[in-house]
Design a protein around this motif. Structure first.
Motif, PDB file in Angstrom:
ATOM      1  N   ILE A  19       0.827  -1.208   0.000  1.00  0.00           N
ATOM      2  CA  ILE A  19       0.000   0.000   0.000  1.00  0.00           C
ATOM      3  C   ILE A  19       0.862   1.260   0.000  1.00  0.00           C
ATOM      4  O   ILE A  19       0.425   2.304  -0.486  1.00  0.00           O
ATOM      5  N   ALA A  21       3.357   1.759  -1.824  1.00  0.00           N
ATOM      6  CA  ALA A  21       3.659   2.038  -3.226  1.00  0.00           C
ATOM      7  C   ALA A  21       2.556   2.849  -3.907  1.00  0.00           C
ATOM      8  O   ALA A  21       2.794   3.508  -4.907  1.00  0.00           O
ATOM      9  N   ARG A  22       1.341   2.814  -3.356  1.00  0.00           N
ATOM     10  CA  ARG A  22       0.195   3.486  -3.980  1.00  0.00           C
ATOM     11  C   ARG A  22      -0.235   4.768  -3.274  1.00  0.00           C
ATOM     12  O   ARG A  22      -0.765   5.670  -3.891  1.00  0.00           O
ATOM     13  N   TRP A  23      -0.080   4.811  -1.954  1.00  0.00           N
ATOM     14  CA  TRP A  23      -0.592   5.942  -1.183  1.00  0.00           C
ATOM     15  C   TRP A  23       0.477   6.474  -0.235  1.00  0.00           C
ATOM     16  O   TRP A  23       1.362   5.743   0.190  1.00  0.00           O
ATOM     17  N   THR A  51      -3.408  10.719  -5.422  1.00  0.00           N
ATOM     18  CA  THR A  51      -3.817   9.972  -6.601  1.00  0.00           C
ATOM     19  C   THR A  51      -2.617   9.273  -7.232  1.00  0.00           C
ATOM     20  O   THR A  51      -1.471   9.645  -6.984  1.00  0.00           O
ATOM     21  N   LEU A  52      -2.884   8.297  -8.045  1.00  0.00           N
ATOM     22  CA  LEU A  52      -1.801   7.601  -8.730  1.00  0.00           C
ATOM     23  C   LEU A  52      -1.048   8.554  -9.652  1.00  0.00           C
ATOM     24  O   LEU A  52       0.146   8.400  -9.864  1.00  0.00           O
ATOM     25  N   GLN A  55       1.959  10.162  -7.992  1.00  0.00           N
ATOM     26  CA  GLN A  55       3.116   9.275  -7.893  1.00  0.00           C
ATOM     27  C   GLN A  55       3.928   9.324  -9.174  1.00  0.00           C
ATOM     28  O   GLN A  55       5.135   9.377  -9.154  1.00  0.00           O
ATOM     29  N   GLU A  56       3.244   9.304 -10.309  1.00  0.00           N
ATOM     30  CA  GLU A  56       3.931   9.330 -11.599  1.00  0.00           C
ATOM     31  C   GLU A  56       4.654  10.656 -11.795  1.00  0.00           C
ATOM     32  O   GLU A  56       5.740  10.698 -12.323  1.00  0.00           O
TER      33      GLU A  56
END
Length: 60
Positions: A19, A21-23, A51-52, A55-56
């Motif tokens: 998790i 890695a996502r949030w 949001t994803l 991260q990008e």
């Protein structure tokens, strides 16, 4: 807040890593055990508003 109940510490930490890695997550460094109860518990705090896309953008 996310409370995790897992069979062992390795499983709980693997879930936390997934998790993270996502949030945005305030991670825990250890699990806890309750006497007489099977498995371990882990509590971490997650910011679900990230949001994803953000991260990008951070990795670009």
């Amino acid at each position: 807040m996310v409370d995790v109940a897992a069979a062992d510490e390795e499983t709980a930490m693997a879930f936390q890593e997934a998790i993270t890695a996502r949030w945005a997550t305030a991670t825990a460094d250890r699990t806890t055990r309750e006497p007489g109860q099977p498995g371990v518990r882990l509590r971490c705090y997650v910011d679900l508003r990230q949001t994803l896309d953000s991260q990008e953008q951070k990795t670009s």
